[in-house]
Design an enzyme around this catalytic site. Structure first.
Site, short mmCIF file in Angstrom:
data_model
loop_
_atom_site.label_atom_id
_atom_site.label_comp_id
_atom_site.label_asym_id
_atom_site.label_seq_id
_atom_site.Cartn_x
_atom_site.Cartn_y
_atom_site.Cartn_z
N HIS A 188 -3.69 1.31 -3.95
CA HIS A 188 -2.38 0.97 -4.51
C HIS A 188 -1.35 2.06 -4.22
CE1 HIS A 188 -4.65 -2.05 -6.82
NE2 HIS A 188 -3.49 -2.65 -6.99
N LYS A 194 1.29 3.78 -9.44
CA LYS A 194 0.42 3.05 -10.36
C LYS A 194 -0.18 4.01 -11.38
CE LYS A 194 -3.27 -0.40 -10.52
NZ LYS A 194 -2.55 -1.27 -11.45
#
Ligand code: NAD
Length: 259
Positions: A146, A150
């Site tokens: 990600h 995040k």
């Protein structure tokens, strides 16, 4: 027309939801909610209410559904507020604890609520295929990758996939446990013998890979969300379907007639 409010409206996912709901023929965007600092910078001249007070926004705009892409603690509090006023939450926010999920589940009885750790239909299909793989392979590892903003790890999608795969199998996976670990955590996190690895880098969006291994063969399943628009068809399905629910349902797979 389904009346929709969005919490986390000025964030990355929330602004995409605002766009998608505004374009849907059967939905009306009635309110956008975010924290006060964000609301100060909100666009002016739009047809929906922008507020930092969810309770007030619900009373004024009378939404039927609240879509939430915020942070875990806010998402739980928002869901409880919404359900208390008869509004069905559709939650994409990840990282909620089992206690928070239990709280929402109790409050959702007789109203309806929906939570999905991943609204991308391709990722949901990958989870479905991974459950089939879990029946036939003794060893598997999950890598999730990600963007570097995040805040939770592993991703909600990876953790739900691990839970579903372990449940499908009915017993733990076989895993290599290192005799020597030069750096703590070198083999990643572990759930029922499944190893979970989280990569965080600028340039990534949301990517998941499940690797099954057996003597002489490797099966790799991979899904890439390269744009947040990938989540929107799933969010629109959830908004329509939550109107028919009278309890909490978790996972988009449960709305897609996969069997
Ligand atoms: P972001 O930081 O860009 O946006 C979050 C927004 O929520 C911000 O605008 C913030 O000000 C707002 N916010 C915080 N507390 C709030 C509150 N109490 N009330 C209203 N608004 C509040 O984050 P993002 O990238 O949009 O991700 C949001 C969440 O969605 C994360 O948990 C992420 O993991 C999750 N996510 C889920 C999916 C999925 O398919 N389920 C996909 C992508 C991201």
């Amino acid at each position: 027309m389904i009346r929709v409010a969005v919490a986390g409206a000025l964030g990355r996912m929330g602004s995409e939801v605002i766009r998608a709901v505004s374009l849907a023929d059967d939905m009306e965007l009635v309110a956008a909610v975010d924290v006060p600092q964000a609301v100060e910078k909100a666009p002016s001249g739009v047809a929906y209410l922008i507020s930092s007070d969810l309770k007030h926004a619900v009373e004024q705009a009378k939404p039927e559904v609240l879509v939430d892409f915020t942070v875990a603690d806010a998402a739980c509090a928002n869901a409880i507020t919404a359900l208390g006023q008869g509004v069905r939450p559709v939650i994409g926010t990840t990282g909620m604890s089992a206690d928070q999920l239990g709280e929402i589940e109790a409050k959702a009885k007789g109203v309806g609520a929906f939570i999905a750790p991943n609204f991308a239909i391709g990722a949901v299909l990958m989870g479905y295929f991974a459950k089939i793989g879990a029946r036939y392979f003794d060893s598997a590892e999950i890598i999730e990758l990600h963007h570097d903003q995040k805040i939770d790890a592993p991703s909600g999608t990876a953790f739900k996939m691990a839970q579903d795969m372990a449940r499908e199998r009915g017993k733990a996976f076989a895993t290599n446990v290192p005799e020597k670990e030069a750096v703590p955590g070198g083999r990643g996190a572990e759930w029922e013998g499944l190893r979970l690895h989280s990569v965080r880098l600028p340039g990534l969006v949301a990517h998941h890979e499940v690797i099954f291994g057996a003597q002489g063969q490797i099966l790799t399943l991979r899904h890439d969300s390269t744009d947040r628009a990938s989540f929107m068809p799933g969010v629109l399905i959830a908004i329509r379907e939550v109107m028919k629910l009278d309890k909490l349902v978790v996972g988009l797979d449960n709305l897609l007639s996969l069997s």
